[in-house]
Design a protein around this motif. Structure first.
Motif, PDB file in Angstrom:
ATOM      1  N   MET A 146       0.985  -1.299   0.083  1.00  0.00           N
ATOM      2  CA  MET A 146       0.095  -0.120  -0.037  1.00  0.00           C
ATOM      3  C   MET A 146       0.870   1.078  -0.072  1.00  0.00           C
ATOM      4  O   MET A 146       1.834   1.466   0.885  1.00  0.00           O
ATOM      5  N   LYS A 147       0.699   2.207  -0.920  1.00  0.00           N
ATOM      6  CA  LYS A 147       1.323   3.547  -0.907  1.00  0.00           C
ATOM      7  C   LYS A 147       0.980   4.570   0.029  1.00  0.00           C
ATOM      8  O   LYS A 147      -0.241   4.441   0.417  1.00  0.00           O
ATOM      9  N   THR A 148       1.741   5.486   0.284  1.00  0.00           N
ATOM     10  CA  THR A 148       1.461   6.524   1.259  1.00  0.00           C
ATOM     11  C   THR A 148       0.469   7.212   0.209  1.00  0.00           C
ATOM     12  O   THR A 148       0.337   7.368  -0.950  1.00  0.00           O
ATOM     13  N   PRO A 149      -0.198   8.173   0.757  1.00  0.00           N
ATOM     14  CA  PRO A 149      -1.319   9.173   0.141  1.00  0.00           C
ATOM     15  C   PRO A 149      -0.397   9.858  -0.775  1.00  0.00           C
ATOM     16  O   PRO A 149      -0.979  10.096  -1.874  1.00  0.00           O
ATOM     17  N   ASP A 150       0.762  10.360  -0.490  1.00  0.00           N
ATOM     18  CA  ASP A 150       1.274  11.229  -1.251  1.00  0.00           C
ATOM     19  C   ASP A 150       1.804  10.298  -2.596  1.00  0.00           C
ATOM     20  O   ASP A 150       2.231  11.029  -3.828  1.00  0.00           O
ATOM     21  N   ALA A 151       2.144   9.094  -2.317  1.00  0.00           N
ATOM     22  CA  ALA A 151       2.865   8.320  -3.403  1.00  0.00           C
ATOM     23  C   ALA A 151       1.834   7.827  -4.416  1.00  0.00           C
ATOM     24  O   ALA A 151       2.129   7.195  -5.595  1.00  0.00           O
ATOM     25  N   CYS A 152       0.611   7.942  -3.916  1.00  0.00           N
ATOM     26  CA  CYS A 152      -0.336   7.301  -5.152  1.00  0.00           C
ATOM     27  C   CYS A 152      -0.386   7.923  -6.197  1.00  0.00           C
ATOM     28  O   CYS A 152      -0.470   9.221  -6.483  1.00  0.00           O
ATOM     29  N   ASP A 153      -0.445   7.164  -7.549  1.00  0.00           N
ATOM     30  CA  ASP A 153      -0.423   7.728  -8.910  1.00  0.00           C
ATOM     31  C   ASP A 153      -1.787   7.707  -9.347  1.00  0.00           C
ATOM     32  O   ASP A 153      -2.005   8.458 -10.531  1.00  0.00           O
ATOM     33  N   GLY A 154      -2.865   7.460  -8.777  1.00  0.00           N
ATOM     34  CA  GLY A 154      -4.295   7.738  -9.230  1.00  0.00           C
ATOM     35  C   GLY A 154      -5.249   6.818  -8.226  1.00  0.00           C
ATOM     36  O   GLY A 154      -4.859   6.542  -7.339  1.00  0.00           O
TER      37      GLY A 154
ATOM     38  N   PRO B 199      -6.785   4.307  -8.543  1.00  0.00           N
ATOM     39  CA  PRO B 199      -6.922   2.676  -8.392  1.00  0.00           C
ATOM     40  C   PRO B 199      -5.876   2.387  -7.044  1.00  0.00           C
ATOM     41  O   PRO B 199      -6.353   1.817  -6.145  1.00  0.00           O
ATOM     42  N   ASP B 200      -4.915   3.303  -6.698  1.00  0.00           N
ATOM     43  CA  ASP B 200      -3.915   3.181  -5.689  1.00  0.00           C
ATOM     44  C   ASP B 200      -4.675   3.615  -4.549  1.00  0.00           C
ATOM     45  O   ASP B 200      -4.358   3.069  -3.318  1.00  0.00           O
ATOM     46  N   ILE B 201      -5.312   4.719  -4.610  1.00  0.00           N
ATOM     47  CA  ILE B 201      -5.943   5.208  -3.424  1.00  0.00           C
ATOM     48  C   ILE B 201      -7.100   4.230  -3.011  1.00  0.00           C
ATOM     49  O   ILE B 201      -7.503   3.911  -1.815  1.00  0.00           O
ATOM     50  N   ARG B 202      -8.079   3.669  -3.992  1.00  0.00           N
ATOM     51  CA  ARG B 202      -8.889   2.651  -3.567  1.00  0.00           C
ATOM     52  C   ARG B 202      -8.564   1.432  -2.975  1.00  0.00           C
ATOM     53  O   ARG B 202      -9.099   0.804  -2.114  1.00  0.00           O
ATOM     54  N   TYR B 203      -7.402   1.017  -3.515  1.00  0.00           N
ATOM     55  CA  TYR B 203      -6.787   0.033  -3.066  1.00  0.00           C
ATOM     56  C   TYR B 203      -6.445   0.083  -1.507  1.00  0.00           C
ATOM     57  O   TYR B 203      -6.643  -0.836  -0.769  1.00  0.00           O
ATOM     58  N   ALA B 204      -5.775   1.291  -1.371  1.00  0.00           N
ATOM     59  CA  ALA B 204      -5.397   1.689   0.236  1.00  0.00           C
ATOM     60  C   ALA B 204      -6.587   1.686   1.193  1.00  0.00           C
ATOM     61  O   ALA B 204      -6.544   1.087   2.125  1.00  0.00           O
ATOM     62  N   ILE B 205      -7.694   2.316   0.749  1.00  0.00           N
ATOM     63  CA  ILE B 205      -8.820   2.407   1.335  1.00  0.00           C
ATOM     64  C   ILE B 205      -9.568   1.058   1.763  1.00  0.00           C
ATOM     65  O   ILE B 205      -9.763   0.925   2.868  1.00  0.00           O
ATOM     66  N   ASP B 206      -9.499   0.313   0.564  1.00  0.00           N
ATOM     67  CA  ASP B 206     -10.094  -1.030   0.757  1.00  0.00           C
ATOM     68  C   ASP B 206      -9.230  -1.874   1.627  1.00  0.00           C
ATOM     69  O   ASP B 206      -9.677  -2.530   2.716  1.00  0.00           O
TER      70      ASP B 206
END
Length: 101
Positions: A1-9, A11-18
């Motif tokens: 899971m990427k940090t919020p600032d490292a998210c590229d879009g 999909p990354d954010i949704r993966y982290a939230i899930d």
């Protein structure tokens, strides 16, 4: 899971939230195990609610929320609902395991 600032879009954010939601659910499962274990130490069904303990817990969660920069009123309301549900679950567990036949 990427940090919020490292998210590229998204999909990354949704993966982290899930992933975080999955962890929250797992923690709630673990909390339930402790709630059920506490029933062993409650002498009567009426002793389960412990309103003074609930008041103490809510004040502490409110303070923790403030320290974390979260809305303390929302967190207190959320935890009041969580605690109320767990109390109901503990009552059911107490009845199933401790209530006289």
């Amino acid at each position: 899971m990427k940090t919020p600032d490292a998210c590229d879009g998204l999909p990354d954010i949704r993966y982290a939230i899930d992933s975080l939601d999955h962890q929250i659910i797992e923690l709630m499962r673990q909390r339930m195990a402790y709630v059920k274990a506490a029933a062993r130490f409650k002498p009567t069904e009426n002793s389960i609610a412990a309103p003074e303990r609930v008041a103490q817990m809510l004040a502490q969660r409110r303070a923790w929320a403030e320290q974390a920069g979260l809305d303390p009123h929302f967190m207190e309301t959320l935890f009041a609902q969580i605690i109320h549900w767990y109390i109901g679950q503990q009552v059911l567990h107490w009845r199933a395991t401790r209530a006289p036949a």
